[in-house]
Design a protein around this motif. Sequence first.
Motif, PDB file in Angstrom:
ATOM      1  N   PRO A  53       0.822  -1.215   0.000  1.00  0.00           N
ATOM      2  CA  PRO A  53       0.000   0.000   0.000  1.00  0.00           C
ATOM      3  C   PRO A  53       0.858   1.268   0.000  1.00  0.00           C
ATOM      4  O   PRO A  53       1.980   1.270   0.500  1.00  0.00           O
ATOM      5  CB  PRO A  53      -0.787  -0.113   1.310  1.00  0.00           C
ATOM      6  CG  PRO A  53       0.017  -1.018   2.171  1.00  0.00           C
ATOM      7  CD  PRO A  53       0.709  -1.961   1.248  1.00  0.00           C
ATOM      8  N   LEU A  54       0.334   2.319  -0.581  1.00  0.00           N
ATOM      9  CA  LEU A  54       1.032   3.605  -0.649  1.00  0.00           C
ATOM     10  C   LEU A  54       0.031   4.717  -0.451  1.00  0.00           C
ATOM     11  O   LEU A  54      -0.808   4.959  -1.318  1.00  0.00           O
ATOM     12  CB  LEU A  54       1.660   3.760  -2.030  1.00  0.00           C
ATOM     13  CG  LEU A  54       3.145   3.537  -2.175  1.00  0.00           C
ATOM     14  CD1 LEU A  54       3.536   3.492  -3.616  1.00  0.00           C
ATOM     15  CD2 LEU A  54       3.931   4.589  -1.437  1.00  0.00           C
ATOM     16  N   GLY A  55       0.095   5.400   0.671  1.00  0.00           N
ATOM     17  CA  GLY A  55      -0.837   6.488   0.917  1.00  0.00           C
ATOM     18  C   GLY A  55      -2.268   6.047   0.698  1.00  0.00           C
ATOM     19  O   GLY A  55      -2.656   4.947   1.088  1.00  0.00           O
ATOM     20  N   ARG A  56      -3.047   6.882   0.049  1.00  0.00           N
ATOM     21  CA  ARG A  56      -4.433   6.510  -0.234  1.00  0.00           C
ATOM     22  C   ARG A  56      -4.625   6.099  -1.693  1.00  0.00           C
ATOM     23  O   ARG A  56      -5.742   6.082  -2.192  1.00  0.00           O
ATOM     24  CB  ARG A  56      -5.367   7.678   0.090  1.00  0.00           C
ATOM     25  CG  ARG A  56      -5.609   7.886   1.573  1.00  0.00           C
ATOM     26  CD  ARG A  56      -5.976   9.301   1.870  1.00  0.00           C
ATOM     27  NE  ARG A  56      -4.943  10.208   1.350  1.00  0.00           N
ATOM     28  CZ  ARG A  56      -5.090  10.950   0.256  1.00  0.00           C
ATOM     29  NH1 ARG A  56      -6.207  10.957  -0.410  1.00  0.00           N
ATOM     30  NH2 ARG A  56      -4.090  11.720  -0.150  1.00  0.00           N
ATOM     31  N   ALA A  57      -3.533   5.783  -2.370  1.00  0.00           N
ATOM     32  CA  ALA A  57      -3.647   5.397  -3.772  1.00  0.00           C
ATOM     33  C   ALA A  57      -4.398   4.074  -3.885  1.00  0.00           C
ATOM     34  O   ALA A  57      -4.391   3.260  -2.955  1.00  0.00           O
ATOM     35  CB  ALA A  57      -2.256   5.249  -4.382  1.00  0.00           C
TER      36      ALA A  57
END
Lengths: 342, 345
Positions: free
Chosen positions: A48-52
């Motif tokens: 996961p990466l931030g809210r991407a």
Amino acid sequence: MPVTGVYFDGQSSKRQSVTLELAQGVLKLNSDSAQFSVPAGELKIAPPLGRAARVIYLPGGAHCEIAQEDFETLFPDQAKALVPLLEQHWPAVAAALVITLAVVAAAYVWGLPYAAEVTAGKIPPAISARLDRQVLANFDEVWFEPSQLPADRRQAISQAFNGLVFPDAGKPGELIFRLSPKLGANAFTFPGGSIVVLDDLVNLADNDQEIIAVLTHEAGHAHDHHAMRQMLQASVVGMVTLWYVGDISHLLSVITTVLLQTRYSREFERNADAFAVTLLHANHLSGLSLAGMLEKLQNQGKDSKLLKQLPAPDSVYKVLNYLSTHPDTDERIKMLRATERP
Amino acid sequence: MPNAKQMTFEFTGRGGEYFRIWMVNTCLSIVTLGIYSAWAKVRRNQYIYRHTLLDGSGFDYHGDPKSILKGRIMAVVLFGGYSLISQFNQQAGLVALVLILLVMPWLLVRSLCFKLHNTSYRGLRFAFHGSVKGAFVNLLGLPILGLLTFGVLWPWVQRRMVGYVRENSAYGNLQFSFEAGTGQFYRAYAMIVPIVIFIFVLLMSSVYLLGSLGAIPIQEAKLTPVSSFAAALGTYLALFVLVMPYLEARLQNLVWNHTALNSHQFSADLRARDLLWIMSANLFLIVLTLGFYKPYAEIRLLRYRLEHIHLLPYGDLDQFTAGLQSQASAAGEEISDMFDFDISL
């Protein structure tokens, strides 16, 4: 529970809506036109990466994008990789900040000076000599003129200096005489260990002892490779600040580099003074002559010809003086006087 | 023209999120003596690419950290070797510099290949097909010519450089095109001259005036040298502070307004004063926070830049198909980063 996502086949840019469902270790994808299944073991799931949107890479170049919440519904037991876990927790981020600051501070205070000291001591004399010839050539072009002192006067100073008994048999560097109306009375040590004396300094001294005192101070710089270490440290500090601050502002990076440098140079001055006092005492001379010479240099520095050429208010001279080659002069004079008191 | 609705690039990254990624990246890179920096770069790029949206879909970055690490090691060896040699022997340093310059076009081509090949949108990769020969002419020969002519030819050189990069880039099976006249590049630079003269005259006359009125203590005989010195210094600073954002806005608009992907036309509408405001606020806050505002600053600037680029699609964006895929190594990209040659606008 099925969730909706977007499917790209990797062969065209066509966007297709799909529903995804995980059952018995198999991911089932259903679109309007087709349906197929992929074993969960063949999926590559991007961390996961931030809210991407979460990305699931399917075999054969296709991929699915699904919203963060839907991903968690689809794979409730998906273990998170270490790095995303660190990024999501502020205490971990704070720890990273503290560790980073500590390592950078330690590298600046201990690591860099140590590395520079070790490296400077290992540079072969042939390279040092070549380096000094180049530095001298540059200085000759911009700052220096041939010395106007009579040859026998120069000879006498060289002989007196070379006749000193050095504590650990270390040879003094080569003595170079030059005249520089721009720099006035001064003496400096080049990275390779050569010492330059300017005519005005010789003329400023009341007696030869004072000249020898200044030269022992410079010999201290040469003995401990101060100029070479300074040069190595300056290159590293300059490179790092340029890398960090450079893309914001070059001016800012120059200012930061200069400020970070002054700490090192003050330390070197004190060490060179200590070396000079030891050397003077070993040769039955007094450290007071160095203090006296420093005082004279400080007084003439206030109306140095170089600074006078620049049009600027008085406060600028003070700042320039403070950051110039020999900082903290008052303190050094006091310390020299204190060591001579019986 | 069917469906002529303009689309705008969207950037959904946030300073707080990016700060945490940046901090963890920095810490791990330092603790692993730089080895993690390759993984950090991938993570950073993925954060930025995946938060960059066009028509609701994000971009993606596929760079392999191991290739990047290999590239970085090569870059450090090359750069370290060069700076060591040039410290001790200027002639040998010069020879090394010439050698590096000669391989630079090849490295730049590799760098662009790696960067574009590892960028995707809607599951399709970008690609770069430029030849090394073309890079020799456009990215090495012409810039040197630009320098030799003291910048007179520079706007033309820049048009050729941008043209070489854009016209050799592709998305899926379609080529990018770039059609801007040299005159337009000259016009972008032409405005700098009056700006610089205006600033110099303004500064010089105000210092002179204040000096002669006694507001600043300057001796009367020194008025002219002091005021011209102050004006020269001020103009030099203004070049960085005022002219850079202006030029950047003008050039980015010019470049995007003449870039197309087949019949899909790009456009950009950045404003110099907005960039000036963002850049100066960023600089102020970075100094105030001793550097820790940097990730926030980066996000702020990136959002402004991206959200002022638009695409006017011809039809919809569903019709692209994959082009030929090729492997690309990271060495070029890393080395050209180290030598500050990143020319990909």
